[in-house]
Design an enzyme around this catalytic site. Structure first.
Site, short mmCIF file in Angstrom:
data_model
loop_
_atom_site.label_atom_id
_atom_site.label_comp_id
_atom_site.label_asym_id
_atom_site.label_seq_id
_atom_site.Cartn_x
_atom_site.Cartn_y
_atom_site.Cartn_z
N CYS A 2 47.96 51.70 36.30
CA CYS A 2 48.93 52.69 35.88
C CYS A 2 48.86 53.87 36.83
CB CYS A 2 48.73 53.20 34.46
SG CYS A 2 48.82 51.92 33.23
N ARG A 27 49.73 50.68 41.65
CA ARG A 27 48.81 50.77 40.52
C ARG A 27 49.30 50.02 39.29
NH1 ARG A 27 45.00 54.68 41.30
NH2 ARG A 27 44.59 54.76 39.08
N TRP A 85 50.84 49.30 34.04
CA TRP A 85 50.27 47.95 34.11
C TRP A 85 49.76 47.69 32.70
CZ3 TRP A 85 45.72 45.19 33.43
CH2 TRP A 85 45.63 43.95 34.10
N ASN A 111 46.84 57.01 31.61
CA ASN A 111 46.26 55.87 32.35
C ASN A 111 44.87 55.67 31.78
OD1 ASN A 111 45.21 54.13 34.26
ND2 ASN A 111 45.04 55.69 35.85
N GLY A 112 44.55 54.46 31.35
CA GLY A 112 43.23 54.20 30.76
C GLY A 112 43.40 53.46 29.45
N GLU A 491 38.79 34.98 52.13
CA GLU A 491 39.78 36.06 52.16
C GLU A 491 41.17 35.49 52.47
OE1 GLU A 491 40.14 38.85 51.13
OE2 GLU A 491 41.64 39.87 52.32
N LYS A 495 44.32 35.83 49.97
CA LYS A 495 45.59 36.44 50.40
C LYS A 495 46.74 35.50 50.05
CE LYS A 495 44.81 39.64 50.73
NZ LYS A 495 43.60 40.35 50.59
N GLU A 498 47.34 35.16 46.18
CA GLU A 498 47.79 36.34 45.44
C GLU A 498 49.21 36.76 45.76
OE1 GLU A 498 45.22 39.79 45.86
OE2 GLU A 498 45.19 39.64 48.01
N HIS A 514 31.03 17.64 49.30
CA HIS A 514 30.42 17.60 47.96
C HIS A 514 31.46 17.76 46.85
CE1 HIS A 514 26.49 17.49 49.77
NE2 HIS A 514 26.78 18.59 50.47
N LYS A 613 46.67 47.09 42.27
CA LYS A 613 45.76 47.33 43.39
C LYS A 613 44.45 47.97 42.95
CE LYS A 613 45.66 48.74 48.10
NZ LYS A 613 45.29 47.37 48.49
C1 G6P Z 1 42.16 44.42 42.99
C2 G6P Z 1 43.08 44.36 44.18
C3 G6P Z 1 42.35 43.73 45.36
C4 G6P Z 1 41.07 44.47 45.66
C5 G6P Z 1 40.17 44.57 44.41
C6 G6P Z 1 39.02 45.52 44.63
O1 G6P Z 1 41.94 43.14 42.52
O2 G6P Z 1 44.25 43.64 43.88
O3 G6P Z 1 43.19 43.78 46.51
O4 G6P Z 1 40.38 43.82 46.67
O5 G6P Z 1 40.92 45.06 43.31
O6 G6P Z 1 39.53 46.80 44.81
P1 G6P Z 1 38.77 47.98 45.51
O7 G6P Z 1 39.71 49.14 45.44
O8 G6P Z 1 37.52 48.21 44.71
O9 G6P Z 1 38.47 47.56 46.90
#
Ligand code: G6P
Length: 618
Positions: A2, A27, A85, A111-112, A491, A495, A498, A514, A613
């Site tokens: 949020c 957010r 969110w 937010n929270g 990674e 990517k 997501e 395995h 994010k």
């Molecule tokens: C969320 C985001 C990711 C990020 C992760 C950790 O899942 O979508 O892109 O890597 O949080 O976030 P941070 O801000 O702690 O790196």
């Protein structure tokens, strides 16, 4: 999760709020809303508040809210806004913020999570009429319950009853020049302009107007008018705060001609990598110098174990960091996903160094994990992007990665900059242990070449776009890597899944036999990293195994590796570098591949479904 933005000053509030929401959309983006107190109410406190407060909300992204606001004109220099969110209550217009009390005069954006909202609702009784299913609305009614003409006092009394977390902005129709804002667990930044104030979840909405900010701490409440800012604690005692200067500029938070933030941020990497390493190494001594570590040489030498704690992409940077630390510094390293670390019984002592790694510096699990590590007596440091963020402030030192604002939900440049900082730490510790000056110098020289080499990888953008179009209809992908490239594979896979919603997995090359090998078929492409390093032959054998199962192969290989083309349907070549530095180059083609696949499939690249994010809830 949020995003909140509020403005009080002399400018028209609506464009500032809506543009601010766009900056905070990373957010959360399931619904958004704005509430404005119109200027005509300022002269007469007694005016009918229902006529003076305008609230517009819409389900979906900020564009939907914008569309709804089209053609409506407001004369307002004071308002609050929110992008959501969902946690409590589905994605509906009535659950969108801002929320109000029964009178419609108290309006808030939150937010929270208000954990005890059911008890509070019960306490308030049946006389209160709720218009949403949210925990946040209960808070508006609780403030109403305590309100006797003083909004700050009512907010303080209400917050005393709340269990949970909040970043909060509240306004009242009877106080058209007063904003009350409070923080516990969800970030809030106050921007100080000329006779104007901004309050937001991060500094990006205010960058065009001011760089002077105050970071609100947990347990602080700000009373903001056009002329004044007054900060108190939850006991209503005055607090004096220092102002900070934000270094990010307005341009760095814009797309700058790119179609998406993600693409812009991928292309930022050569520049921001330089920002991360500049001034942080000593060429002659072949070492790094990260002053923010805040440890004496003796303390550094006492470290017997390093634990890297992070979530998501940051945890893959941590895995790359493990290889670097163990190889260069000879110190055992564990990587822990924060949500696991906090609920097991980690063995930690005062010879343990814990790094919390986070782009946002606000991830709830990472924050809780570092608090636990601190409680257990470890040295706790941060590797963080957002200046002044909670993790940056909760740790006893550390390093900002200087990636600039990262606004696409999928993290890209933060990964490479976190990895670069971990490398510098590994070097710094290594040079205190057994690493030779010559090796240190060789590494620094190779690191200095990385930005130019990154550009060579990025120059293959069009080719990678073609590959994305070629493979976009495959429902599954397997990513393979070994050693320092295993986190790269993880990674790359993250990517892809997501932002494209294609199922993908990553395994260490040696693990494929395995289990995962059973998945392979001509419809199951394998994306493998097979650069020239000490595991090259091992990786090559793994690829041969894939080839034998007729799965299509895309390789990231080192320039000049003619054999790679014989093995694979498609090859992306990257310049050679030292093995520990490979993640800084090899991740880039995978980022571009995920990006172009998502575009080809018509996905919302910067705001993929269900994600946010900054994950500030557990
Ligand atoms: C969320 C985001 C990711 C990020 C992760 C950790 O899942 O979508 O892109 O890597 O949080 O976030 P941070 O801000 O702690 O790196």
């Amino acid at each position: 999760m949020c995003g909140i933005v509020a403005y009080i000053g002399s400018k028209q509030a609506l464009p500032i709020l809506v543009n601010g929401l766009r900056r905070l959309e990373y957010r959360g983006y399931d619904s958004a809303g704005v509430a404005l107190i119109e200027n005509r109410s300022q002269s007469t406190e007694s005016r009918n508040p229902e006529a003076s407060i305008q609230c517009v909300r819409a389900v979906g992204k900020i564009d939907n809210l914008s569309e709804k606001l089209k053609g409506q004109s407001f004369d307002s220099t004071f308002g609050i806004a929110h992008t959501r969110w969902a946690t409590h209550g589905g994605v509906t217009e009535s659950n969108a913020h801002p929320h109000s009390d029964c009178s419609g005069k108290i309006i808030l954006a939150h937010n929270g999570i208000i954990e005890n909202y059911r008890e509070l609702k019960e306490k308030l009784g049946s006389s209160h009429i709720y218009k949403s299913e949210t925990d946040s609305e209960v808070l508006a009614h609780l403030i109403e319950f305590y309100y006797r003409g003083d909004l700050r006092k009512a907010v303080l009394e209400a917050l005393a009853q709340v269990c949970g977390t909040y970043g909060l902005v509240v306004m009242h129709g009877d106080h058209p020049s007063l904003l009350v804002s409070a923080r516990l667990g969800s970030p809030l930044v106050i921007g100080l302009g000329e006779q104007e104030y901004f309050v937001a979840s991060d500094a990006t909405p205010m960058l065009a107007y001011t760089k002077k900010v105050i970071f609100l701490e947990d347990g602080e409440v700000a009373e903001v008018s056009r002329e004044n800012l007054h900060i108190v604690n939850l006991k209503d005692q005055n607090i004096t705060k220092q102002t900070s200067q934000i270094e990010w500029d307005e341009a760095s938070a814009q797309k700058q001609g790119f179609d998406h933030f993600m693409l812009k941020e991928i292309f930022d990497q050569p520049t921001v990598l330089q920002d991360a390493i500049r001034g942080r190494y000593k060429t002659e001594e072949g070492t790094a110098h990260l002053a923010g570590l805040n440890m004496t040489d003796a303390e550094m030498r006492s470290i017997k174990r390093v634990i890297l704690i992070a979530c998501g992409t940051a945890s893959y940077a941590a895995m790359a960091g493990k290889y670097m630390f163990e190889r260069l510094a000879g110190i055992p390293v564990e990587v822990d996903v924060a949500s696991e670390f906090r609920y097991r019984d980690p063995i930690i002592d005062n010879q343990t160094l814990v790094f919390g790694i986070s782009q946002s510096g606000e991830t709830a699990d990472t924050l809780a994990a570092i608090k636990e590590a601190k409680r257990k007596g470890a040295f706790v440091r941060g590797i963080v992007n957002v200046v002044g963020s909670t993790i940056a402030r909760e740790t006893d030192g550390g390093t900002y990665i200087h990636a600039g604002p990262e606004l696409a939900v999928a993290s890209t440049k933060a990964f490479t900059n976190m990895t670069a900082i971990l490398l510098l730490y590994a070097l710094q510790f290594g040079r205190l242990n057994k690493l030779s000056v010559a090796t240190g110098q060789r590494l620094l020289a190779a690191l200095a070449e990385i930005p130019e080499k990154m550009k060579l990888v990025l120059a293959q953008n069009e080719k990678i776009k073609e590959l994305a179009n070629k493979y976009k209809n495959n429902p599954n992908f397997l990513f393979l890597g070994r050693g320092v490239n295993f986190p790269v594979a993880l990674e790359g896979s993250l990517k892809l899944k997501e932002i494209t919603y294609i199922h993908s997995e990553a395994v260490a090359g040696g693990e494929m036999k395995h289990g995962p090998i059973a998945l392979l078929s001509p419809m199951f492409p394998v994306f493998a990293i097979m650069t020239k390093n000490q595991l090259y032959d091992k990786m090559r054998s793994n690829i041969e195994e894939v080839k034998a199962r007729k799965a299509p192969i895309i390789l990231v290989a080192t320039e000049g590796d003619l054999g790679a083309a014989e093995l694979a349907q498609d090859v992306i070549f990257v310049p050679p570098t030292m093995e520990v530095l490979e993640p800084l180059l090899n991740t880039l083609p995978l980022q571009l591949f995920a990006y172009h696949t998502a575009v080809a499939l018509g996905r919302d690249v910067d705001r993929p479904r269900n994600l946010a994010k900054s994950v500030t809830v557990e």
